[in-house]
Design an enzyme around this catalytic site. Structure first.
Site, short mmCIF file in Angstrom:
data_model
loop_
_atom_site.label_atom_id
_atom_site.label_comp_id
_atom_site.label_asym_id
_atom_site.label_seq_id
_atom_site.Cartn_x
_atom_site.Cartn_y
_atom_site.Cartn_z
N CYS A 86 0.81 -1.22 0.00
CA CYS A 86 0.00 0.00 0.00
C CYS A 86 0.84 1.27 0.00
CB CYS A 86 -0.98 0.01 1.18
SG CYS A 86 -0.22 -0.06 2.80
N HIS A 165 -2.21 1.34 7.25
CA HIS A 165 -2.59 1.42 5.83
C HIS A 165 -2.41 2.84 5.31
CE1 HIS A 165 -4.56 0.35 2.15
NE2 HIS A 165 -5.59 1.16 2.35
#
Length: 327
Positions: A86, A165
């Site tokens: 990510c 994230h």
């Protein structure tokens, strides 16, 4: 489908700046945003996107439903199809959505990749990123050296690292979009600079969105990071030197030196991240033991460790995205 592994990397502006440049991109850097309110004073024309890091909690989502990807065909959006990618996906979400008429040079490889995948759907874009050896190797080159690996005993839940994230926020002709590879499509989160009010910049419009996202954790989490992908400060200052009077030129040159020293510091820190210090540590322990200095040194280090436990310390999280869509 088998993919090469993507490793954990640290959420650090020096890591991200060098990662962008390892892709062949010129004229950009990444800086940390410490204070949202004071950051509103920046020249937004030099900011191409924001990257937000937070602890991943599926129950806390941004407002708004994802747009169909083909409703915004000029926006590059890729699904995340493998764990731990990510960070690079958030960076690419900013890079690939910088207007073509900007002064940013993506470099031949990224420019070709963007053109090749332009008509792909988000899943196929994500697979293309995952299968890119160039991107994966560049990403993995910033992994910390791990001298020990436990491949036998599984970790207890309390010993596992929290999942963090990255998402990207970029200005587009339809407003500010949140690009999160774990979602089905882009999410419209704020008005752009050219929106109906035309009183606020896209960065100003985005600030309440990020503040609301942080507040949603209700004090249960304090580990967040916000970074901006900006025009290189060194390039900005270098362009100012010829046009300044002598006194101003001296000030610009002084600032330019500070920026160059910052980039040198980034390079040194990244070299240390990659280095495996285990052989050095073992040799030092051996030498201390031979001189009967190991036990006194251990006692001293234990005292220092007890002192440090009394001081608050917030380590910069390494990012593990373990909720990627399986392909």
């Amino acid at each position: 489908m088998e993919h090469g592994n993507w490793t954990l990397i640290e959420s650090d502006p020096g890591v991200f700046t060098e990662l962008i440049r390892s892709f062949g991109v010129k004229g950009l850097e990444v800086e940390e945003v410490w204070d949202l309110d004071s950051y509103l004073a920046i020249n937004e024309s030099d900011v191409y996107g924001l990257i937000f890091l937070f602890k991943h909690d599926p129950s806390i989502t941004s407002a708004g439903e994802p747009l169909p990807w083909d409703a915004v065909p000029d926006v590059f959006f890729a699904r995340q199809v493998i764990n731990n990618a990510c960070a690079t996906q958030a960076i690419l979400s900013v890079l690939f959505n910088i207007p073509d008429d900007s002064a940013v040079a993506l470099g031949d490889e990224l420019a070709q990749f963007k053109a090749f995948t332009q008509s792909f759907d988000p899943e196929l874009k994500g697979i293309s990123i995952t299968n890119s050896d160039t991107m994966r190797l560049a990403h993995n080159s910033f992994a910390r050296a791990e001298p020990f690996a436990n491949e036998i005993a599984p970790l207890h839940d309390e010993d596992k690292e929290d999942n963090f994230h990255f998402v990207a926020y970029v200005p587009t002709p339809v407003g500010v979009l949140e690009l999160d590879g774990l979602k089905e499509g882009p999410v419209h989160v704020a008005e752009g600079t050219d929106g109906p009010s035309k009183q606020r910049t896209w960065v100003q419009n985005l600030v309440p969105v990020i503040q609301e996202r942080i507040a949603a954790f209700a004090g249960s989490e304090i580990r967040f990071a916000l970074m901006a992908v900006t025009r290189s400060k060194e390039d900005q200052l270098q362009s100012q030197v010829p046009d300044r009077a002598e006194r101003e030129k001296s000030q610009v040159l002084s600032q330019l030196q500070i920026e160059r020293e910052k980039m040198d510091r980034y390079r040194r820190e990244n070299e240390r991240r990659r280095h495996n210090y285990l052989p050095l540590i073992l040799e030092l322990l051996k030498q201390l033991a031979e001189k009967d200095l190991l036990e006194p040194a251990l006692e001293k280090s234990m005292k220092e460790a007890r002192k440090s436990l009394r001081r608050p310390c917030l380590p910069r999280p390494r990012v593990s995205c373990n909720d990627a869509q399986s392909i």
